[in-house]
Design a protein around this motif. Structure first.
Motif, PDB file in Angstrom:
ATOM      1  N   LEU A 260       3.102   3.331   3.908  1.00 19.38           N
ATOM      2  CA  LEU A 260       3.300   1.960   3.211  1.00 19.38           C
ATOM      3  C   LEU A 260       4.645   2.045   2.178  1.00 19.38           C
ATOM      4  O   LEU A 260       5.341   0.849   2.132  1.00 19.38           O
ATOM      5  N   ILE A 261       4.946   3.299   1.667  1.00 18.07           N
ATOM      6  CA  ILE A 261       6.208   3.189   1.087  1.00 18.07           C
ATOM      7  C   ILE A 261       7.412   3.089   2.106  1.00 18.07           C
ATOM      8  O   ILE A 261       8.388   2.403   1.729  1.00 18.07           O
ATOM      9  N   LEU A 262       7.215   3.430   3.338  1.00 16.78           N
ATOM     10  CA  LEU A 262       8.244   3.073   4.398  1.00 16.78           C
ATOM     11  C   LEU A 262       8.307   1.623   4.792  1.00 16.78           C
ATOM     12  O   LEU A 262       9.612   1.171   4.915  1.00 16.78           O
ATOM     13  N   ALA A 263       7.293   1.081   4.653  1.00 13.91           N
ATOM     14  CA  ALA A 263       7.196  -0.229   5.083  1.00 13.91           C
ATOM     15  C   ALA A 263       7.882  -1.357   3.698  1.00 13.91           C
ATOM     16  O   ALA A 263       8.707  -2.089   4.061  1.00 13.91           O
ATOM     17  N   ALA A 264       7.548  -0.729   2.530  1.00 16.28           N
ATOM     18  CA  ALA A 264       8.263  -1.330   1.434  1.00 16.28           C
ATOM     19  C   ALA A 264       9.813  -1.219   1.841  1.00 16.28           C
ATOM     20  O   ALA A 264      10.645  -2.078   1.181  1.00 16.28           O
TER      21      ALA A 264
END
Length: 229
Positions: free
Chosen positions: A96-100
């Motif tokens: 999720l952080i990578l997607a952000a």
């Protein structure tokens, strides 16, 4: 509690400081982990105080709740299947952080009146931090909750020579992990603030956080099975 696990949670606390610096200074005013701040920002925004926007705080609260629900269901199901649920939670957080970071790759930091890209990044980060909070609470390492340090500071001061309270562990070595948790949050926030000041994009700011969380998941897998919580 194994020192290696405590150390990993200290690292995750540093990540929280970095993410909250990005959230507040580059996406905000909004928090994505410390939801007490969002409850107040939402209240202030609805009252029209200081021109604080309410949308970001409301979105973060809702996304955090989604993260908590997903994290609780995912980790309890994973544990029931006999899998290592900590790595599952951390992996989901890292994704999720990578997607952000991908969404915000060319997005410039903005304080106040966020654009749609800022709001999307906020939602992804808050969901990730909801999952992280579930992971931290299930591990339940005293003094290192990873997403806030108010209790750590209270226990640290209460157990000091000034507080002298045995209920907080006065005379034990618990003060060290509490102090490290507070220091980790501070240094993570300082790192994020310095990078925002230097003009990093939102995506560039979040990429190190995603990498560190992924690394923690890998390292945790090397711990003995009995230490998975």
């Amino acid at each position: 509690m194994p020192p290696s696990l405590t150390g990993l949670l200290i690292v995750l606390t540093w990540v929280t400081g970095l993410i909250e610096a990005v959230s507040l200074l580059a996406l905000g005013p909004v928090f994505t982990a410390m939801q007490t701040g969002n409850v107040l920002f939402l209240a202030f925004g609805l009252a029209g105080a200081a021109n604080l926007p309410a949308l970001s705080s409301a979105l973060s609260l809702a996304a955090f709740a989604v993260g908590v629900v997903c994290g609780a269901r995912m980790e309890s199901a994973t544990e029931a299947w006999g899998w290592r649920w900590v790595e599952c939670g951390l992996s989901a957080e890292a994704v999720l952080i990578l997607a952000a970071a991908a969404v915000g790759w060319d997005v410039a930091p903005r304080f106040g009146h966020p654009a749609p890209a800022h709001l999307l990044v906020t939602g992804l980060l808050a969901t990730a931090m909801g999952i992280r909070t579930v992971t931290s609470m299930r591990l339940n390492v005293p003094g290192v909750p990873t997403t806030l340090v108010t209790r750590s500071m209270t226990a640290l001061i209460g157990s000091s020579a000034l507080g002298h309270d045995s209920a907080f562990g006065y005379g034990t070595g618990a003060w060290l992990r509490r102090a490290l948790a507070v220091l980790a949050m501070f240094t993570g926030g300082l790192t994020g603030a310095l990078l925002v000041r230097d003009g990093w994009t939102v995506g560039g700011l979040l990429l190190p956080a995603a990498a560190v969380v992924a690394a923690v998941a890998v390292v945790h897998r090397l711990l003995p099975r009995a230490h998975t919580g």
